[in-house]
Design a protein around this motif. Structure first.
Motif, PDB file in Angstrom:
ATOM      1  N   TYR A 358       0.803  -1.224   0.000  1.00 26.62           N
ATOM      2  CA  TYR A 358       0.000   0.000   0.000  1.00 26.62           C
ATOM      3  C   TYR A 358       0.839   1.279   0.000  1.00 26.62           C
ATOM      4  CZ  TYR A 358       0.615  -1.202   5.007  1.00 26.62           C
ATOM      5  OH  TYR A 358       1.105  -1.586   6.244  1.00 26.62           O
ATOM      6  N   ASN A 359       2.144   1.166   0.022  1.00 28.22           N
ATOM      7  CA  ASN A 359       2.998   2.360  -0.018  1.00 28.22           C
ATOM      8  C   ASN A 359       3.269   2.786  -1.455  1.00 28.22           C
ATOM      9  OD1 ASN A 359       4.388   0.917   2.797  1.00 28.22           O
ATOM     10  ND2 ASN A 359       3.582   3.002   2.838  1.00 28.22           N
ATOM     11  N   THR A 360       3.719   4.031  -1.605  1.00 28.80           N
ATOM     12  CA  THR A 360       3.895   4.616  -2.942  1.00 28.80           C
ATOM     13  C   THR A 360       5.224   5.352  -3.056  1.00 28.80           C
ATOM     14  OG1 THR A 360       2.906   6.737  -2.338  1.00 28.80           O
ATOM     15  CG2 THR A 360       1.396   4.992  -3.081  1.00 28.80           C
ATOM     16  N   MET A 361       5.550   5.750  -4.274  1.00 31.75           N
ATOM     17  CA  MET A 361       6.735   6.571  -4.513  1.00 31.75           C
ATOM     18  C   MET A 361       6.605   7.931  -3.828  1.00 31.75           C
ATOM     19  SD  MET A 361       9.284   5.273  -6.065  1.00 31.75           S
ATOM     20  CE  MET A 361       9.717   3.833  -7.039  1.00 31.75           C
ATOM     21  N   ASP A 362       5.385   8.426  -3.699  1.00 29.35           N
ATOM     22  CA  ASP A 362       5.181   9.683  -2.976  1.00 29.35           C
ATOM     23  C   ASP A 362       5.622   9.545  -1.524  1.00 29.35           C
ATOM     24  OD1 ASP A 362       4.207  10.968  -5.192  1.00 29.35           O
ATOM     25  OD2 ASP A 362       2.093  10.674  -4.672  1.00 29.35           O
ATOM     26  N   ASP A 363       5.380   8.373  -0.930  1.00 31.66           N
ATOM     27  CA  ASP A 363       5.838   8.118   0.444  1.00 31.66           C
ATOM     28  C   ASP A 363       7.361   8.192   0.518  1.00 31.66           C
ATOM     29  OD1 ASP A 363       3.186   7.649   1.089  1.00 31.66           O
ATOM     30  OD2 ASP A 363       3.380   5.467   1.110  1.00 31.66           O
ATOM     31  N   VAL A 364       8.012   7.580  -0.459  1.00 33.16           N
ATOM     32  CA  VAL A 364       9.481   7.589  -0.493  1.00 33.16           C
ATOM     33  C   VAL A 364       9.997   9.015  -0.592  1.00 33.16           C
ATOM     34  CG1 VAL A 364      11.523   6.887  -1.798  1.00 33.16           C
ATOM     35  CG2 VAL A 364       9.617   5.280  -1.511  1.00 33.16           C
ATOM     36  N   GLN A 365       9.441   9.801  -1.492  1.00 31.96           N
ATOM     37  CA  GLN A 365       9.905  11.174  -1.685  1.00 31.96           C
ATOM     38  C   GLN A 365       9.652  12.026  -0.451  1.00 31.96           C
ATOM     39  OE1 GLN A 365      11.838  12.036  -4.189  1.00 31.96           O
ATOM     40  NE2 GLN A 365      11.615   9.908  -4.883  1.00 31.96           N
ATOM     41  N   ALA A 366       8.537  11.802   0.220  1.00 33.33           N
ATOM     42  CA  ALA A 366       8.229  12.561   1.431  1.00 33.33           C
ATOM     43  C   ALA A 366       9.247  12.270   2.531  1.00 33.33           C
ATOM     44  CB  ALA A 366       6.822  12.229   1.921  1.00 33.33           C
ATOM     45  N   VAL A 367       9.623  11.014   2.676  1.00 32.09           N
ATOM     46  CA  VAL A 367      10.618  10.635   3.687  1.00 32.09           C
ATOM     47  C   VAL A 367      11.974  11.251   3.353  1.00 32.09           C
ATOM     48  CG1 VAL A 367      11.956   8.711   4.608  1.00 32.09           C
ATOM     49  CG2 VAL A 367       9.483   8.537   4.445  1.00 32.09           C
ATOM     50  N   LEU A 368      12.374  11.141   2.097  1.00 33.04           N
ATOM     51  CA  LEU A 368      13.672  11.693   1.690  1.00 33.04           C
ATOM     52  C   LEU A 368      13.723  13.209   1.924  1.00 33.04           C
ATOM     53  CD1 LEU A 368      14.293   9.651  -1.574  1.00 33.04           C
ATOM     54  CD2 LEU A 368      15.562   9.449   0.577  1.00 33.04           C
ATOM     55  N   ALA A 369      12.599  13.873   1.730  1.00 28.97           N
ATOM     56  CA  ALA A 369      12.566  15.322   1.962  1.00 28.97           C
ATOM     57  C   ALA A 369      12.799  15.648   3.427  1.00 28.97           C
ATOM     58  CB  ALA A 369      11.230  15.890   1.493  1.00 28.97           C
ATOM     59  N   VAL A 370      12.200  14.851   4.322  1.00 32.44           N
ATOM     60  CA  VAL A 370      12.418  15.079   5.764  1.00 32.44           C
ATOM     61  C   VAL A 370      13.869  14.778   6.129  1.00 32.44           C
ATOM     62  CG1 VAL A 370      11.752  14.383   8.098  1.00 32.44           C
ATOM     63  CG2 VAL A 370      10.012  14.566   6.310  1.00 32.44           C
ATOM     64  N   LEU A 371      14.404  13.699   5.603  1.00 34.68           N
ATOM     65  CA  LEU A 371      15.793  13.348   5.900  1.00 34.68           C
ATOM     66  C   LEU A 371      16.751  14.436   5.429  1.00 34.68           C
ATOM     67  CD1 LEU A 371      15.880   9.532   5.008  1.00 34.68           C
ATOM     68  CD2 LEU A 371      15.386  10.612   7.205  1.00 34.68           C
ATOM     69  N   GLU A 372      16.475  14.997   4.276  1.00 29.49           N
ATOM     70  CA  GLU A 372      17.349  16.046   3.748  1.00 29.49           C
ATOM     71  C   GLU A 372      17.355  17.275   4.651  1.00 29.49           C
ATOM     72  OE1 GLU A 372      18.452  18.055  -0.558  1.00 29.49           O
ATOM     73  OE2 GLU A 372      16.441  17.208  -0.249  1.00 29.49           O
ATOM     74  N   ARG A 373      16.227  17.519   5.322  1.00 38.45           N
ATOM     75  CA  ARG A 373      16.149  18.669   6.227  1.00 38.45           C
ATOM     76  C   ARG A 373      16.848  18.397   7.554  1.00 38.45           C
ATOM     77  NH1 ARG A 373      10.661  18.706   4.512  1.00 38.45           N
ATOM     78  NH2 ARG A 373       9.940  18.006   6.568  1.00 38.45           N
ATOM     79  N   HIS A 374      17.147  17.143   7.828  1.00 39.84           N
ATOM     80  CA  HIS A 374      17.719  16.789   9.135  1.00 39.84           C
ATOM     81  C   HIS A 374      18.949  15.899   8.972  1.00 39.84           C
ATOM     82  CE1 HIS A 374      14.322  18.573  11.241  1.00 39.84           C
ATOM     83  NE2 HIS A 374      13.519  17.943  10.405  1.00 39.84           N
ATOM     84  N   LEU A 375      19.794  16.243   8.044  1.00 41.18           N
ATOM     85  CA  LEU A 375      20.997  15.441   7.793  1.00 41.18           C
ATOM     86  C   LEU A 375      21.923  15.394   8.997  1.00 41.18           C
ATOM     87  CD1 LEU A 375      21.826  16.453   4.103  1.00 41.18           C
ATOM     88  CD2 LEU A 375      20.915  14.269   4.925  1.00 41.18           C
ATOM     89  N   GLU A 376      21.803  16.368   9.902  1.00 42.95           N
ATOM     90  CA  GLU A 376      22.658  16.363  11.098  1.00 42.95           C
ATOM     91  C   GLU A 376      22.350  15.167  12.010  1.00 42.95           C
ATOM     92  OE1 GLU A 376      18.877  18.302  12.424  1.00 42.95           O
ATOM     93  OE2 GLU A 376      20.124  18.345  10.598  1.00 42.95           O
ATOM     94  N   LEU A 377      21.160  14.567  11.838  1.00 47.56           N
ATOM     95  CA  LEU A 377      20.780  13.413  12.647  1.00 47.56           C
ATOM     96  C   LEU A 377      21.160  12.089  11.998  1.00 47.56           C
ATOM     97  CD1 LEU A 377      17.226  14.555  13.831  1.00 47.56           C
ATOM     98  CD2 LEU A 377      19.372  14.652  15.110  1.00 47.56           C
TER      99      LEU A 377
END
Length: 387
Positions: A358-377
């Motif tokens: 039930y997951n999608t490519m939009d889910d993947v992109q949303a996660v990557l966007a959050v990770l990019e904002r918090h690379l210090e973690l």
């Protein structure tokens, strides 16, 4: 491969997906309408009939048949249990550690597996853990450990900490070549791809419904190879392990000739109703379709993380379902993701992101966007410790 419109239609059956990005099937699958309807069906039967044990036992046996078909077994080779630990313990209680006493298992097992066999040390078991090298366990490490004193080799299909997929066929072959039994704990993968226990050659197979099978907690299944069933007599038992539970004979121990002998008490009837609906939905979708969708998403996340120079604990060629990224502060990152509507989890220094059909490519992109904002973690390749 499912089309985008088919996945979209499927997603409408999981209410949480309209509000959240759900990437935590490694802990608990998302609730779908079919599973909820299963609970309602159980409640309706209780309302209407009061105590219809004939109906409930028939449903319980239907669940046995359904799961047997799901894994390529026969119904008499499947036991129904409240949790996977009960199946492992029942098998352990039936084994003798007199002639062969070694239990060989990798250090990537879920803790329950270690606990069950360590508890057998009082009965003479010698437990040997196979060491990992980084985020994998080479087959040669198993080869060095398994010998003619080995009784059983339990192995996880997918490691809950890092998404490592065990080389099950090689490990089973090593066990059998030395006259040992092999047990597969497939809880972290069952429901994501086709399973055939006959082709895998395992002697025991255990899984539960609460993760990728889309069901509730409180229900698990144990497969025991037909030729072994009547050779093994569990000392953990109960009335539903007997040949005829409804004989109500307190003075006679008469174990079932089927894998039901590895069960104990009364069936988990509400969970049976619900779990059957989850498995049924997966069968309707088709397990090859499920596997293809998961692999596509796992690869997209791994490639995206690589572009962000994020260190993955999971192999770059992984087909999922679990992708684990190494973090400087995994719990803090789980909190950040939750604030953005992403449900996931962590274990030690790993951020766990698990995919289902039930997951999608939009889910993947949303996660990557959050990770990019918090690379210090995150842990970057140039910050990975040598040890």
């Amino acid at each position: 491969m499912l089309t985008d419109s088919q996945v979209h239609a499927l997603r409408s059956r999981f209410p949480i997906l309209s509000r959240k990005i759900y990437l935590n099937s490694c802990s608990q699958g998302a609730l779908c309408d079919a599973v909820e309807d299963g609970f309602r069906e159980y409640l309706a039967s209780w309302h209407e009939h009061g105590s219809p044990w004939d109906i409930w036992v028939a449903q319980y046996e239907a669940a046995r048949t359904q799961f047997a078909q799901f894994i390529g077994a026969t119904a008499d080779e499947v036991g129904i249990l409240p949790y996977a630990s009960a199946g492992m313990n029942s098998v352990a209680s039936a084994l003798s550690f007199d002639e062969r006493n070694k239990v060989v298992l990798g250090e990537f097992e879920f803790p329950t597996m270690g606990h069950v066999w360590l508890a057998q040390q009082k009965r003479g078991a010698q437990v040997q853990f196979v060491s990992a090298v980084g985020n994998s366990i080479p087959s040669e490490n198993y080869e060095r450990a398994i010998d003619r004193k080995t009784l059983i080799v339990p192995v996880t299909g997918v490691c809950f900490m890092n998404g490592y997929r065990s080389r099950v066929s090689e490990i089973v072959s090593l066990a059998h070549a030395n006259g040992a039994l092999a047990m597969l704990d497939d809880y972290q993968d069952c429901g994501t791809r086709p399973v055939n226990v006959k082709e895998s050659g395992v002697d025991f197979y255990v899984s539960g419904t609460l993760k990728y099978l889309l069901g509730p907690p409180g229900l698990a299944f144990l497969y025991v190879r037909r030729e072994l069933i009547e050779q093994l007599e569990p000392t953990i038992t109960g009335w539903f392990a007997q040949r005829n539970p409804f004989a109500f004979d307190v003075k006679t121990l008469d174990l079932s000739p089927s894998a039901r002998r590895f069960e104990a008490g009364s069936p988990m009837v509400p969970n049976v109703y619900a779990a059957m609906r989850g498995i049924g939905l997966l069968q309707e979708i088709g397990m090859n379709n499920v596997a293809a969708q998961i692999a596509r998403l796992a690869q997209a996340l791994l490639q995206g993380a690589n572009k962000l120079s994020i260190k993955a604990k999971t192999s770059e060629d992984s087909v999922g379902p679990l992708v684990v990224l190494q973090c400087a502060d995994a719990p803090a990152l789980v909190t950040k993701l939750a604030a953005s509507g992403v449900i996931c989890s962590s274990r030690h220094d790993g951020l766990r992101l698990s995919f289902h059909v039930y997951n999608t490519m939009d889910d993947v992109q949303a996660v990557l966007a959050v990770l990019e904002r918090h690379l210090e973690l995150m842990t970057r390749p140039d910050t990975v410790r040598a040890d």
